[in-house]
Enzyme design. Structure first.
Site, PDB file in Angstrom:
ATOM      1  N   GLU A  24     120.580  45.541 -14.455  1.00 38.05           N
ATOM      2  CA  GLU A  24     121.086  44.368 -15.186  1.00 38.05           C
ATOM      3  C   GLU A  24     119.946  43.428 -15.570  1.00 38.05           C
ATOM      4  OE1 GLU A  24     122.410  40.872 -13.404  1.00 38.05           O
ATOM      5  OE2 GLU A  24     122.691  41.791 -11.439  1.00 38.05           O
ATOM      6  N   LYS A 158     126.900  38.218  -2.836  1.00 38.80           N
ATOM      7  CA  LYS A 158     125.989  37.139  -2.447  1.00 38.80           C
ATOM      8  C   LYS A 158     126.640  36.230  -1.406  1.00 38.80           C
ATOM      9  CE  LYS A 158     125.005  36.441  -6.936  1.00 38.80           C
ATOM     10  NZ  LYS A 158     124.892  37.703  -7.650  1.00 38.80           N
TER      11      LYS A 158
HETATM   12  N1  PSU Z   1     122.309  39.675  -8.104  1.00 39.65           N
HETATM   13  C1  PSU Z   1     121.187  38.945  -7.853  1.00 39.65           C
HETATM   14  N2  PSU Z   1     120.957  37.851  -8.648  1.00 39.65           N
HETATM   15  C2  PSU Z   1     121.815  37.494  -9.694  1.00 39.65           C
HETATM   16  C3  PSU Z   1     122.987  38.266  -9.947  1.00 39.65           C
HETATM   17  C4  PSU Z   1     123.178  39.352  -9.112  1.00 39.65           C
HETATM   18  O1  PSU Z   1     120.415  39.261  -6.926  1.00 39.65           O
HETATM   19  O2  PSU Z   1     121.531  36.525 -10.398  1.00 39.65           O
HETATM   20  C5  PSU Z   1     123.932  37.896 -11.090  1.00 39.65           C
HETATM   21  C6  PSU Z   1     124.675  39.157 -11.550  1.00 39.65           C
HETATM   22  O3  PSU Z   1     124.424  39.319 -12.930  1.00 39.65           O
HETATM   23  C7  PSU Z   1     126.142  38.875 -11.291  1.00 39.65           C
HETATM   24  C8  PSU Z   1     126.178  37.388 -11.512  1.00 39.65           C
HETATM   25  O4  PSU Z   1     126.978  39.610 -12.138  1.00 39.65           O
HETATM   26  O5  PSU Z   1     124.987  36.963 -10.814  1.00 39.65           O
HETATM   27  C9  PSU Z   1     127.461  36.759 -11.002  1.00 39.65           C
HETATM   28  O6  PSU Z   1     127.727  35.603 -11.752  1.00 39.65           O
HETATM   29  P1  PSU Z   1     129.193  34.899 -11.719  1.00 39.65           P
HETATM   30  O7  PSU Z   1     129.368  34.497 -10.283  1.00 39.65           O
HETATM   31  O8  PSU Z   1     129.074  33.717 -12.660  1.00 39.65           O
HETATM   32  O9  PSU Z   1     130.168  35.929 -12.172  1.00 39.65           O
END
Ligand code: PSU
Ligand code: MN
Length: 301
Positions: A24, A158
């Site tokens: 990604e 996370k």
């Molecule tokens: N994993 C990481 N750092 C990130 C992300 C994932 O180590 O920044 C990103 C991914 O792209 C994931 C997003 O899909 O954070 C989630 O964002 P939200 O909570 O707004 O859906």
């Protein structure tokens, strides 16, 4: 079908039937500061190659869907300002209007599937945010795992999220959550949480077989492989707890909402841990890239 722009390396792997791993780009543009973001993206690509697969970093550049970035494109993306964060809701609009955006887990899964790629490595997926019972903030990553047949390797979700609720929703959506070589789920910066894993597998071959079996059964959706951070890089949950609480508190006070929540929290974690959370994040993404490549190789056996 829309046109897909492949890097030379990915086009070559496709032509020769070689394994490919999707990566990604939101982690590059919104998840880590420059220059560590670009350095990490390069190391992650090298880790995929070392394990025998071609890396395909995914992003939308000037309205074109790229599957695999050339080195210069990756450098430029890592330093660009005002790059959009693209999830399922935004990716078509960005392509249609000629915009530039980085793909989240959800959007990367969509693009990987369009390109026929079965395995994808990230840091950690998005999930149910703490306080979701009032904010309704649940990442579109969870729904995507329920409908798009890509195996996603992450270090769990996370730890800034509500982990029990995140895994509860994944269970409701019918997403297999597979801990790699341990009985408990990992928690991103920490190798373990106190949540038992619904499934456990100990080899890339088993994960690849489970992926194939789901497709053979006509089951929609992907699998989440929860791969613990290497022990030497982890931050203990007890050390993280007060820091996460402070970051969440600040986000609330400043009225940070919607797509800005995750980047804000990750950014504050880096600052509050003096870079330790960034070092851990880099180690866990690289570890995930290696396992994802091993799964991609196993899928072709
Ligand atoms: N994993 C990481 N750092 C990130 C992300 C994932 O180590 O920044 C990103 C991914 O792209 C994931 C997003 O899909 O954070 C989630 O964002 P939200 O909570 O707004 O859906
Ligand atoms: Mn959200």
């Amino acid at each position: 079908m829309i046109p897909i722009y492949y890097s030379g390396e990915v086009a070559n792997a496709r032509a020769n039937g070689q394994p490919i791993v999707a990566l990604e780009s939101t982690i590059i543009t919104h998840g880590m500061p420059f220059p560590q973001n670009v350095e990490t993206a390069r190391m992650v690509e090298a880790d995929v190659r070392k394990a025998g697969a071609a890396p395909a970093t995914i992003a939308v550049l000037d309205g074109q869907l790229h599957v695999g970035l050339e080195a210069l494109q990756l450098d430029a993306l890592g330093q660009a300002e005002n790059v959009a964060k693209l999830s399922r809701a935004d990716i078509a609009a960005c392509i249609a209007t000629g915009g530039t955006g980085a793909t989240t887990v959800a959007a990367t899964m969509i693009a990987a599937h369009l390109a026929g790629i079965h395995v994808f490595a990230t840091g950690g997926i998005g999930g149910v945010h703490r306080g979701a019972e009032t904010s309704f903030d649940i990442s579109a990553d969870l729904q995507e795992l329920a409908q798009t047949p890509v195996t996603v390797v992450g270090a769990g979700a996370k730890a800034i999220l509500d982990l029990p609720k995140t895994f509860e929703v994944l269970e409701t959506l019918g997403v297999p959550v597979i801990a790699f070589r341990q009985d408990m789920l990992p928690a991103f910066w920490s190798a373990t949480s106190d949540i038992p894993a619904p499934l456990r597998m100990d080899s890339a071959a088993d994960i690849a077989n489970a992926h194939k079996t789901r497709i053979a059964m006509g089951l929609s959706g992907g699998q989440l492989v929860a791969n613990p951070i290497p022990a030497e890089a982890e931050i203990r949950p007890a050390a993280l707890r007060p820091i996460i609480a402070q970051a969440l508190n600040e986000a609330e006070k400043r009225g940070i909402g919607a797509k800005a929540v995750t980047p804000f929290l990750l950014g504050r974690m880096f600052e509050l841990t003096d870079g330790q959370s960034l070092r851990a994040n880099i180690a866990l993404v690289r570890n995930n890239a290696t396992l994802a490549a091993q799964i991609a190789v196993a899928l072709l056996k």
